[in-house]
Motif scaffolding. Structure first.
Motif, PDB file in Angstrom:
ATOM      1  N   ARG A   1      -0.325   7.503  -1.416  1.00  0.00           N
ATOM      2  CA  ARG A   1       0.543   6.558  -0.709  1.00  0.00           C
ATOM      3  C   ARG A   1       1.663   6.055  -1.624  1.00  0.00           C
ATOM      4  O   ARG A   1       2.814   5.934  -1.212  1.00  0.00           O
ATOM      5  CB  ARG A   1      -0.278   5.374  -0.186  1.00  0.00           C
ATOM      6  CG  ARG A   1       0.555   4.339   0.564  1.00  0.00           C
ATOM      7  CD  ARG A   1      -0.298   3.287   1.240  1.00  0.00           C
ATOM      8  NE  ARG A   1      -1.139   2.587   0.283  1.00  0.00           N
ATOM      9  CZ  ARG A   1      -2.141   1.763   0.615  1.00  0.00           C
ATOM     10  NH1 ARG A   1      -2.420   1.589   1.896  1.00  0.00           N
ATOM     11  NH2 ARG A   1      -2.855   1.164  -0.295  1.00  0.00           N
TER      12      ARG A   1
ATOM     13  N   LEU B   1       5.633   6.552  -0.987  1.00  0.00           N
ATOM     14  CA  LEU B   1       6.494   5.383  -0.915  1.00  0.00           C
ATOM     15  C   LEU B   1       7.641   5.496  -1.923  1.00  0.00           C
ATOM     16  O   LEU B   1       8.779   5.136  -1.622  1.00  0.00           O
ATOM     17  CB  LEU B   1       5.669   4.123  -1.177  1.00  0.00           C
ATOM     18  CG  LEU B   1       6.314   2.775  -0.834  1.00  0.00           C
ATOM     19  CD1 LEU B   1       6.760   2.743   0.625  1.00  0.00           C
ATOM     20  CD2 LEU B   1       5.339   1.633  -1.121  1.00  0.00           C
TER      21      LEU B   1
ATOM     22  N   GLU C   1      10.207   7.925  -0.440  1.00  0.00           N
ATOM     23  CA  GLU C   1      10.941   7.379   0.691  1.00  0.00           C
ATOM     24  C   GLU C   1      11.911   6.280   0.259  1.00  0.00           C
ATOM     25  O   GLU C   1      13.045   6.207   0.751  1.00  0.00           O
ATOM     26  CB  GLU C   1       9.960   6.852   1.740  1.00  0.00           C
ATOM     27  CG  GLU C   1       9.151   7.959   2.426  1.00  0.00           C
ATOM     28  CD  GLU C   1       8.212   7.418   3.476  1.00  0.00           C
ATOM     29  OE1 GLU C   1       7.701   6.292   3.288  1.00  0.00           O
ATOM     30  OE2 GLU C   1       7.971   8.120   4.481  1.00  0.00           O
TER      31      GLU C   1
ATOM     32  N   SER D   1      12.610   3.927  -7.798  1.00  0.00           N
ATOM     33  CA  SER D   1      11.213   3.558  -7.594  1.00  0.00           C
ATOM     34  C   SER D   1      10.323   4.252  -8.615  1.00  0.00           C
ATOM     35  O   SER D   1      10.501   5.434  -8.910  1.00  0.00           O
ATOM     36  CB  SER D   1      10.758   3.938  -6.181  1.00  0.00           C
ATOM     37  OG  SER D   1      11.606   3.345  -5.220  1.00  0.00           O
TER      38      SER D   1
ATOM     39  N   VAL E   1       1.888  -4.084   0.129  1.00  0.00           N
ATOM     40  CA  VAL E   1       2.179  -2.943   1.003  1.00  0.00           C
ATOM     41  C   VAL E   1       0.880  -2.195   1.288  1.00  0.00           C
ATOM     42  O   VAL E   1       0.082  -1.946   0.396  1.00  0.00           O
ATOM     43  CB  VAL E   1       3.216  -1.995   0.376  1.00  0.00           C
ATOM     44  CG1 VAL E   1       4.578  -2.660   0.318  1.00  0.00           C
ATOM     45  CG2 VAL E   1       2.812  -1.553  -1.019  1.00  0.00           C
TER      46      VAL E   1
ATOM     47  N   ASP F   1      -0.203  -1.197   6.881  1.00  0.00           N
ATOM     48  CA  ASP F   1      -0.128   0.166   7.425  1.00  0.00           C
ATOM     49  C   ASP F   1      -0.021   0.118   8.946  1.00  0.00           C
ATOM     50  O   ASP F   1      -0.673  -0.709   9.591  1.00  0.00           O
ATOM     51  CB  ASP F   1      -1.373   0.960   7.021  1.00  0.00           C
ATOM     52  CG  ASP F   1      -1.354   1.355   5.557  1.00  0.00           C
ATOM     53  OD1 ASP F   1      -0.256   1.620   5.040  1.00  0.00           O
ATOM     54  OD2 ASP F   1      -2.427   1.377   4.936  1.00  0.00           O
TER      55      ASP F   1
ATOM     56  N   ILE G   1       3.367   1.377   7.218  1.00  0.00           N
ATOM     57  CA  ILE G   1       4.449   0.599   6.611  1.00  0.00           C
ATOM     58  C   ILE G   1       5.758   0.883   7.344  1.00  0.00           C
ATOM     59  O   ILE G   1       6.163   2.037   7.481  1.00  0.00           O
ATOM     60  CB  ILE G   1       4.583   0.950   5.117  1.00  0.00           C
ATOM     61  CG1 ILE G   1       3.283   0.610   4.374  1.00  0.00           C
ATOM     62  CG2 ILE G   1       5.767   0.220   4.491  1.00  0.00           C
ATOM     63  CD1 ILE G   1       3.241   1.098   2.945  1.00  0.00           C
TER      64      ILE G   1
ATOM     65  N   LEU H   1       9.179   1.086   6.937  1.00  0.00           N
ATOM     66  CA  LEU H   1      10.059   1.189   5.784  1.00  0.00           C
ATOM     67  C   LEU H   1      11.391   0.466   5.972  1.00  0.00           C
ATOM     68  O   LEU H   1      11.848  -0.234   5.061  1.00  0.00           O
ATOM     69  CB  LEU H   1      10.289   2.660   5.434  1.00  0.00           C
ATOM     70  CG  LEU H   1      10.718   2.935   3.993  1.00  0.00           C
ATOM     71  CD1 LEU H   1       9.656   2.490   3.012  1.00  0.00           C
ATOM     72  CD2 LEU H   1      11.029   4.410   3.806  1.00  0.00           C
TER      73      LEU H   1
END
Length: 568
Positions: free
Chosen positions: A154, A158, A161, A169, A222, A245, A247, A249
């Motif tokens: 996950r 993330l 994305e 990130s 998150v 969940d 999430i 975005l």
């Protein structure tokens, strides 16, 4: 960092860099003398002096294009920090001093080598261009997000994305979190994202820091299930937001974007200070400048209106009694102009009669600060009022859905940039963007989902463009971007990257998952005579892009019949 477009700016930059190189050479000589004093009988204050010199060097070298010098100085600074300013250096034993001497001497050797390389290549041919374009800032300062999650799949998803939205990130463990924050020199960390079970530990580690900037880092939870008990526990553990969940975005990105914008403007503000005591005015200016507030001093009240028009202040600070003039009458005169009706005006005066103060306030001002005013109270008062002024300006000038400039304001910005290009001769670009097949999005998934798509593009543009680029919502799903100091090739490259990133974003509506693309048309502002011509050229390029299949960028280039040509 703004673009530097004045014709003499390259020469100014070169002169500043040469002056810094001279100072660097002098600093290295002084540092060597301070290192030598460590192993001599005359070592009083050597460590403290060397530490402060390295601290200054570490903070300034990067500004003059010498990041390696800055990093090396920073490393030496950290070596000396634990013992830098002890009151009695004689308490250090000879062995400890010898080790410090070796580390300092070794580091100085590296600094000399770096400084010698910089001196030998001090002439930068790129500075010979009339228009210096800072390519490293083309996409703006990337905000770094640290993701702490026991679910590595996950966290990795993330990361990917969020990177599509332009964030830097990084997936880290709790133990590595502080190291990642310390290493984020070029990408400032703006938020910590953690799975709900990791939030308490992340908060504990963050709070172990003594750095106020780190202590202010928000924690967003998150993932995980959504329930009242879970939300309450996360709030109790200091989380600033919760995105369970699955999430959402766009909502997460919008929250982080708003947070980044609030942090970016922080205590900044623009203040006109009307004061006839030059020493007092300079004191106020320095105090406010240290708090991040830009101040223009007006000693001659006859220049007040022209300085206000040029400076565009958030606030006016003004003495009630000026040499030959009344602050009360000046405040009333400022209100003659409709554009300044909402501008906060604060009197600074030693007048302590409440009736006189109220009478003065009734004639055009908003508040009264008594002299002498403490530096802290002055700063806090100005910060609060500047923030309120900007919030009011935002309500008046920004589109309510996206937070971008409204149609009229972005067109006015384009007109101003056309005037600057004609006056200063620099290059700039204008971009018209449009979401492809947006009516299908609204018809298929509804207007709320359509609004999410529009806000997502607005967030992506804000994050990927420079702070000096102006972005507006032109209407519906159309956006207009003004890029000062940017040529067509750079504008094309950036917009192609943004188009590719946007097309990779996945939107969800119920069980459906879909993608949206954009089309963009680009024109050179400096090559056309008016704002309308620039706008029409960008619009022509945009429609040519749509005619040829959408999902991409077309550049309007001057040529036979001014025909737009496809970007490749």
């Amino acid at each position: 960092m703004p673009y530097t477009n004045a014709p003499d700016m390259p020469a100014k930059l070169a002169r500043l860099r040469e002056r810094f190189l001279v100072r660097l050479s002098e600093d290295l000589e002084c540092l060597q003398k301070e290192a030598d004093r460590l192993v001599s009988d005359d070592d009083g204050g050597a460590l403290c002096s060397a530490y402060h010199r390295l601290h200054r060097l570490a903070g300034s070298a990067g500004t003059f294009g010498m990041p390696d010098v800055g990093r090396t100085a920073r490393a030496l600074e950290k070596v000396l920090k634990p013992v830098a300013c002890i009151e009695d250096e004689s308490r250090l034993d000879s062995g400890h001093k010898a080790r410090l001497f070796e580390e300092l001497s070794s580091g100085l050797q590296v600094l000399r080598s770096l400084a010698g390389h910089q001196t030998s290549s001090a002439h930068d041919p790129s500075l010979d261009k009339a228009n210096v374009f800072d390519r490293t800032r083309l996409e703006g300062k990337q905000a770094r997000l640290l993701i702490v999650d026991e679910d590595t799949d996950r966290a990795s998803l993330l990361c990917r994305e969020l990177s599509s939205y332009g964030f830097d990130s990084l997936e880290v463990s709790v133990d590595a979190m502080m190291t990642a924050i310390d290493c984020a020199e070029n990408s400032g960390v703006v938020a910590l994202l953690a799975s709900p079970v990791k939030v308490p530990k992340v908060r504990t580690v963050r709070n172990s820091s003594s750095d106020p900037a780190i202590l202010r880092l928000p924690i967003f939870a998150v993932g995980g299930h959504d329930s009242f008990d879970n939300r309450y526990e996360l709030a109790e553990n200091g989380a600033r937001g919760f995105f369970p969940d699955p999430i959402q975005l766009p909502e997460l990105v919008e929250r982080i974007e708003k947070l980044s914008a609030d942090q970016a403007r922080g205590t900044r503000g623009r203040v006109i200070l009307v004061e006839d005591d030059p020493d007092l005015a300079e004191h106020y200016r320095l105090v406010l400048h240290l708090a991040g507030i830009d101040v223009r001093i007006v000693n001659d009240p006859t220049r007040l209106l022209s300085d206000m028009a040029a400076f565009r202040p958030d606030l006016v600070l003004m003495d009630v009694q000026l040499d030959g003039y009344s602050g009360v009458h000046l405040a009333r005169m400022i209100r003659f102009d409709a554009q300044w009706l909402s501008l906060p005006i604060i009197y600074l005066s030693s007048e302590d009669d409440p009736d006189i103060q109220l009478d003065a306030l009734s004639k055009g001002a908003d508040d009264f600060l008594m002299k002498p005013v403490s530096d802290d109270y002055l700063v806090r008062s100005v910060q609060i009022r500047c923030l309120r002024a900007r919030l009011l300006s935002d309500l008046m000038n920004q589109d309510s859905l996206t937070g971008l400039l409204k149609h009229s304001l972005i067109k006015q910005t384009l007109e101003q940039e056309v005037a600057r290009c004609r006056r200063d001769g620099h290059t700039s670009a204008v971009v018209m963007l449009d979401l492809d097949h947006f009516k299908t999005v609204n018809d298929t998934w509804g207007h709320m989902v359509g609004d999410t798509v529009i806000k997502s593009l607005a967030n992506l543009l804000r994050n990927r463009l420079r702070e000096t680029d102006l972005i507006g919502r032109y209407g519906g799903e159309e956006f207009l971007v003004v890029m000062p100091g940017c040529d067509l090739d750079d504008a094309e490259r950036v917009m192609q990257d943004i188009a590719a990133s946007f097309s990779a974003l996945a939107f969800t509506a119920g069980q459906d998952r879909f993608h949206v693309t954009l089309s963009a048309g680009i024109a050179a502002i400096h090559a056309l005579s008016t704002a309308d011509e620039s706008l029409n050229a960008a619009d022509t390029a945009l429609y040519r892009r749509k005619y040829n299949g959408r999902n991409g960028v077309t550049v309007f280039r001057s040529g036979p019949q001014n025909a737009p040509q496809e970007a490749h």
